[in-house]
Motif scaffolding. Structure first.
Motif, PDB file in Angstrom:
ATOM      1  N   ARG A   3       0.502  -0.986  -0.237  1.00  0.00           N
ATOM      2  CA  ARG A   3       0.253   0.055  -0.246  1.00  0.00           C
ATOM      3  C   ARG A   3       1.276   0.973  -0.137  1.00  0.00           C
ATOM      4  O   ARG A   3       1.489   1.388   0.764  1.00  0.00           O
ATOM      5  CB  ARG A   3      -1.053   0.521   1.308  1.00  0.00           C
ATOM      6  N   PHE A  39       2.573   4.744   0.340  1.00  0.00           N
ATOM      7  CA  PHE A  39       2.538   6.194   1.141  1.00  0.00           C
ATOM      8  C   PHE A  39       1.111   6.545   0.926  1.00  0.00           C
ATOM      9  O   PHE A  39       0.611   7.154   2.277  1.00  0.00           O
ATOM     10  CB  PHE A  39       3.693   6.574   1.556  1.00  0.00           C
ATOM     11  N   PHE A  91       6.374  -6.710  10.672  1.00  0.00           N
ATOM     12  CA  PHE A  91       5.026  -6.219  10.089  1.00  0.00           C
ATOM     13  C   PHE A  91       4.186  -6.911  11.301  1.00  0.00           C
ATOM     14  O   PHE A  91       3.791  -8.647  11.405  1.00  0.00           O
ATOM     15  CB  PHE A  91       4.709  -6.796   8.635  1.00  0.00           C
ATOM     16  N   ASP A 126       4.094  -6.226   0.721  1.00  0.00           N
ATOM     17  CA  ASP A 126       3.970  -5.686   1.555  1.00  0.00           C
ATOM     18  C   ASP A 126       5.295  -5.069   2.276  1.00  0.00           C
ATOM     19  O   ASP A 126       5.407  -4.220   3.423  1.00  0.00           O
ATOM     20  CB  ASP A 126       2.926  -5.816   3.083  1.00  0.00           C
ATOM     21  N   ILE A 134       7.982  -4.994   0.533  1.00  0.00           N
ATOM     22  CA  ILE A 134       9.321  -4.167   0.426  1.00  0.00           C
ATOM     23  C   ILE A 134       8.598  -2.614  -0.286  1.00  0.00           C
ATOM     24  O   ILE A 134       7.222  -2.535  -0.324  1.00  0.00           O
ATOM     25  CB  ILE A 134      10.058  -4.687  -1.079  1.00  0.00           C
ATOM     26  N   PRO A 135       9.520  -1.635  -0.345  1.00  0.00           N
ATOM     27  CA  PRO A 135       9.640  -0.421  -0.668  1.00  0.00           C
ATOM     28  C   PRO A 135       8.069  -0.873  -2.264  1.00  0.00           C
ATOM     29  O   PRO A 135       8.762  -1.850  -3.196  1.00  0.00           O
ATOM     30  CB  PRO A 135      10.288   0.607  -0.639  1.00  0.00           C
ATOM     31  N   SER A 150       8.437   1.227  -5.085  1.00  0.00           N
ATOM     32  CA  SER A 150       9.788   0.702  -6.031  1.00  0.00           C
ATOM     33  C   SER A 150      10.760  -0.387  -6.103  1.00  0.00           C
ATOM     34  O   SER A 150      10.412  -0.618  -7.905  1.00  0.00           O
ATOM     35  CB  SER A 150      10.780   2.336  -5.755  1.00  0.00           C
ATOM     36  N   TYR A 159      14.798   3.613   0.497  1.00  0.00           N
ATOM     37  CA  TYR A 159      14.245   3.595  -0.254  1.00  0.00           C
ATOM     38  C   TYR A 159      13.074   3.787   0.280  1.00  0.00           C
ATOM     39  O   TYR A 159      12.877   4.765   1.011  1.00  0.00           O
ATOM     40  CB  TYR A 159      13.704   1.841  -0.989  1.00  0.00           C
ATOM     41  N   ASP A 160      11.686   4.361  -1.081  1.00  0.00           N
ATOM     42  CA  ASP A 160      10.107   4.823  -0.010  1.00  0.00           C
ATOM     43  C   ASP A 160       9.978   4.144   1.303  1.00  0.00           C
ATOM     44  O   ASP A 160      10.261   2.570   0.986  1.00  0.00           O
ATOM     45  CB  ASP A 160       9.128   4.234  -1.569  1.00  0.00           C
ATOM     46  N   PRO A 161       9.034   4.650   1.967  1.00  0.00           N
ATOM     47  CA  PRO A 161       8.927   3.559   2.884  1.00  0.00           C
ATOM     48  C   PRO A 161       8.078   2.646   2.956  1.00  0.00           C
ATOM     49  O   PRO A 161       7.649   2.649   2.122  1.00  0.00           O
ATOM     50  CB  PRO A 161       7.898   5.031   3.919  1.00  0.00           C
ATOM     51  N   ILE A 162       7.806   1.551   4.102  1.00  0.00           N
ATOM     52  CA  ILE A 162       7.222   0.533   4.131  1.00  0.00           C
ATOM     53  C   ILE A 162       6.107   0.586   4.673  1.00  0.00           C
ATOM     54  O   ILE A 162       6.924   0.850   6.515  1.00  0.00           O
ATOM     55  CB  ILE A 162       8.408  -0.678   3.769  1.00  0.00           C
ATOM     56  N   ARG A 163       4.723  -0.086   4.739  1.00  0.00           N
ATOM     57  CA  ARG A 163       4.275   0.317   5.845  1.00  0.00           C
ATOM     58  C   ARG A 163       4.456  -1.085   6.996  1.00  0.00           C
ATOM     59  O   ARG A 163       5.192  -2.122   6.971  1.00  0.00           O
ATOM     60  CB  ARG A 163       2.636  -0.833   5.336  1.00  0.00           C
ATOM     61  N   TYR A 195       4.040   3.474   8.897  1.00  0.00           N
ATOM     62  CA  TYR A 195       5.201   3.434   8.016  1.00  0.00           C
ATOM     63  C   TYR A 195       6.662   3.709   8.695  1.00  0.00           C
ATOM     64  O   TYR A 195       6.493   4.307   9.645  1.00  0.00           O
ATOM     65  CB  TYR A 195       4.686   4.331   6.881  1.00  0.00           C
ATOM     66  N   TYR A 196       7.190   3.121   7.929  1.00  0.00           N
ATOM     67  CA  TYR A 196       8.865   3.887   7.875  1.00  0.00           C
ATOM     68  C   TYR A 196      10.250   2.973   7.252  1.00  0.00           C
ATOM     69  O   TYR A 196       9.702   3.038   6.287  1.00  0.00           O
ATOM     70  CB  TYR A 196       9.228   3.078   9.476  1.00  0.00           C
TER      71      TYR A 196
END
Ligand SMILES: [Zn+2]
Lengths: 318, 335
Positions: A13, A15, A90, A295, A297-298, A300, B87-91, B97-98
């Motif tokens: 999902r 950000f 998670f 879920d 991994i980022p 991108s 990289y971009d944040p993950i949930r 998120y972090y």
């Protein structure tokens, strides 16, 4: 042999979507604005994914975790504290069993939303619905009501079966069932089989059984009596399963979980193709997939990995 | 410096505390260039003073700086150690998120990471304070490893770096450091070397060291505690409804327990009675002189008002039970 690239479980999902949901849940934006913005964001992502994948799930965009939708909708369940999801950083809201479990309202929102988006796309993109399996569900909840795990698992199987039937009525042709605890050392195969049979007898859509984070801890033959159309296995953290799968007699289609959904390192297309080739004599249809929900991994990286899946599977198209 | 005597059942926090709304705004505006570094530094200092006063008013015996300068516990360390990228944040759950870091090059200690935090806290607080340091195993577990040949190798590299930071904290006069290892119980097959790595991180550090673990199966860790060279284990128990508290009976006698009595993921405020009875149950099975009282975990996800009220309730319940306990309080030895 038919080779398709497919998702399993979720796409992370983004950000931006998370922020939007929080705002909506906190009452900071109204429903109309929320829906409009959400649909636009999801459309963008699905468009990107659909370039490389021919089958997606509802991406679990609206699910906080594998169980959360059902804690809200099944009678007898409530949302509890945060618990670690398997061995990941998670967390899921543990479903607390406080009474007899019964299916009430179907939780179709996520499936229907993604399906309506897919309809707006050009080209064909299949969607499968996602459900937790009854065995894993019953083992991962906090049972404060049933006197035995067996009774709990059978009631959950009934309720999830009802849910699958609703999904089927609403157009789901494949139900992807998550049973990661098939890879647990303490798997109770008797209970697994009984609950799976009870669950799968409630509907007739195809079943994709998905396992992850390790090898299935029982002989694959033990699963051959079950109504399974696609067996999705983890080949990243359990490479040794590959030979077992090649040796099995069955009519299953194969979900080849060869993309590591817990690492940022990208797979090489040639190694993916090599894996697919090895399955060609044995299976008429193979899906190249991540080894689990994405879920961890980022976004991108998930997109880059999906790209590789697309490239690796495309060569096999006639 | 002289040793620090504490009341029996000392109250403390795990580390993080909600940032004041105005600080969040300043940080947002800073990112868009509307504040300069100096102004942000002033705001961060003021935030520490504010959340410290919340804790002191609530009656906490050993406060922290609320980790006001840290967005996230692994991210903060990864940003200050060479060899990480983002990289971009993950949930992580719900819509939390972090930014999970990735190791892409050899790690390098670039100078102290949290000593500056401690120095400021000390300058504005006349109580004993706790400083938190993210443990090597958790940093490794919550990072993507794109460089080292194994997670184990990465963890030991991190342990060397954390050890330098621990020594820097000792040098600066920090009396009490808590290593945060929430990931520790997640991969039982790695515990053998994980414990060794934590021991390496605290090697030759003579101040009081605790370790915080949460949201996992503690029974996996208990067998290793004998070997572990920290003197306290701070654990979450309220979130799990105080299920399995009997497990603390298996803790070695040289270890203290930090008992988590406040749920940090639930906005509902506990009643004094609920907390009182939880502690009462605990002191029936665990010696009060080795017991500290704390929330389950960092408080940062809660609204600030609720966090403060939860701390006030925790202290009130603890004070109520102190009258019934004959033991002396613990002493923090200063090397
Ligand atoms: Zn914690």
């Amino acid at each position: 042999m038919i080779v398709k690239a497919a998702l399993v479980g979720s796409f992370p999902r983004p950000f931006k979507v998370g922020r939007l949901m929080s705002k909506y849940r906190d009452g900071k934006i109204d429903e109309e604005t929320y829906e409009k913005k959400l649909n636009a964001e999801l459309m963008k992502i699905i468009k990107k994914i659909s370039k490389d994948v021919s089958m997606i799930t509802d991406c679990m965009f609206l699910w906080d975790d594998l169980f959360e939708p059902f804690s809200n909708s099944f009678e007898g369940l409530e949302k509890g504290g945060l618990y670690r999801f398997l061995d990941n950083n998670f967390y899921y809201r543990i479903p607390v069993v406080k009474g007899l479990i019964r299916h009430m309202d179907a939780t179709l929102a996520s499936f229907e939303k993604v399906r309506s988006i897919v309809r707006g796309l050009r080209g064909k993109l299949d969607i499968k619905a996602v459900l937790p399996g009854p065995y894993t569900f019953s083992k991962m909840c906090d049972n404060r009501y049933y006197s035995s795990l067996e009774r709990l698992a059978m009631d959950i199987a009934e309720a999830l079966g009802e849910e699958a039937r609703e999904l089927e009525k609403n157009g789901a042709e494949i139900i992807e069932v998550h049973e990661p605890l098939l890879t647990s050392e303490e798997i109770d195969m008797g209970l697994f089989i009984d609950s799976f049979k009870a669950f799968s007898s409630k509907f007739s859509a195809k079943i994709w059984l998905q396992t992850y984070f390790g090898p299935i801890k029982t002989k694959l033959e033990d699963l051959s009596d079950l109504r399974i159309n696609v067996l999705g296995i983890d080949l990243v953290e359990a490479e040794e399963q590959f030979d077992r799968v090649l040796g099995i007699k069955s009519t299953w289609e194969l979900g080849l979980g060869a993309i590591n959904s817990r690492s940022t390192k990208l797979e090489s297309v040639s190694s993916l193709r090599c894996l697919i080739k090895k399955t060609s004599k044995k299976f008429s249809k193979v899906y190249l997939t991540p080894n689990a929900m994405m879920d961890f991994i980022p976004v991108s990286i998930a997109l880059a990995k999906i790209r590789k899946m697309g490239i690796a599977s495309r060569v096999f198209k006639k | 410096m002289t040793d620090i005597s504490l009341p029996v059942l000392p109250t403390t926090v795990i580390g993080s505390y909600p940032r004041p709304a105005w600080l969040r705004k300043v940080l947002r505006l800073w990112k868009t260039g509307k504040f300069d570094k100096e102004q942000v530094e002033e705001a961060l200092n003021d935030a520490v003073i504010s959340v410290l006063s919340d804790q002191v008013e609530a009656g906490i015996d050993i406060p922290s700086d609320g980790e006001q300068r840290r967005d996230e516990m692994v991210e903060y360390f990864a940003e200050r150690i060479g060899g990480f990228k983002f990289y971009d944040p993950i949930r992580i759950w719900g819509n939390a998120y972090y930014r999970k870091p990735a190791v892409y090059a050899p790690l390098e200690y670039r100078g102290s990471i949290v000593v500056r935090e401690f120095m400021f806290l000390k300058s504005v607080c006349n109580k004993p304070v706790k400083v938190t340091v993210t443990g090597p195993y958790t940093i490794a577990d919550w990072s993507f490893n794109e460089y080292y040949s194994s997670k184990e190798e990465l963890t030991f590299e991190l342990a060397k770096i954390i050890n330098r930071e621990m020594k820097a904290l000792e040098e600066a006069g920090a009396p009490y450091v808590q290593i945060d290892e929430p990931a520790l119980s997640t991969h039982p097959d790695e515990l053998d070397w994980a414990i060794e790595a934590i021991n390496m991180a605290v090697n030759n550090v003579r101040i009081k060291i605790g370790m915080h673990v949460c949201y996992g199966d503690y029974s996996k860790i208990i067998p290793y505690l004998e070997k572990l060279r920290v003197s306290q284990l701070a654990l979450e128990f309220a979130n799990r409804g105080f299920k399995d508290i009997g497990i603390v009976k298996k803790m070695p006698e040289d270890k203290e327990l930090g008992f988590g009595v406040i749920d940090v993921h639930n906005k509902k405020i506990e009643t004094t009675d609920e907390v009182y009875y939880a502690i009462k149950r605990m002191i029936e099975i665990f010696p009060a002189r080795r017991l500290y009282i704390n929330p389950d975990c960092g408080l940062k996800m809660l609204p600030r008002k609720i966090a403060k009220e939860k701390m006030r309730i925790m202290v009130e319940a603890t004070r109520k039970i102190r009258g019934e306990v004959k033991d002396d309080g613990p002493v923090i030895k200063i090397p």
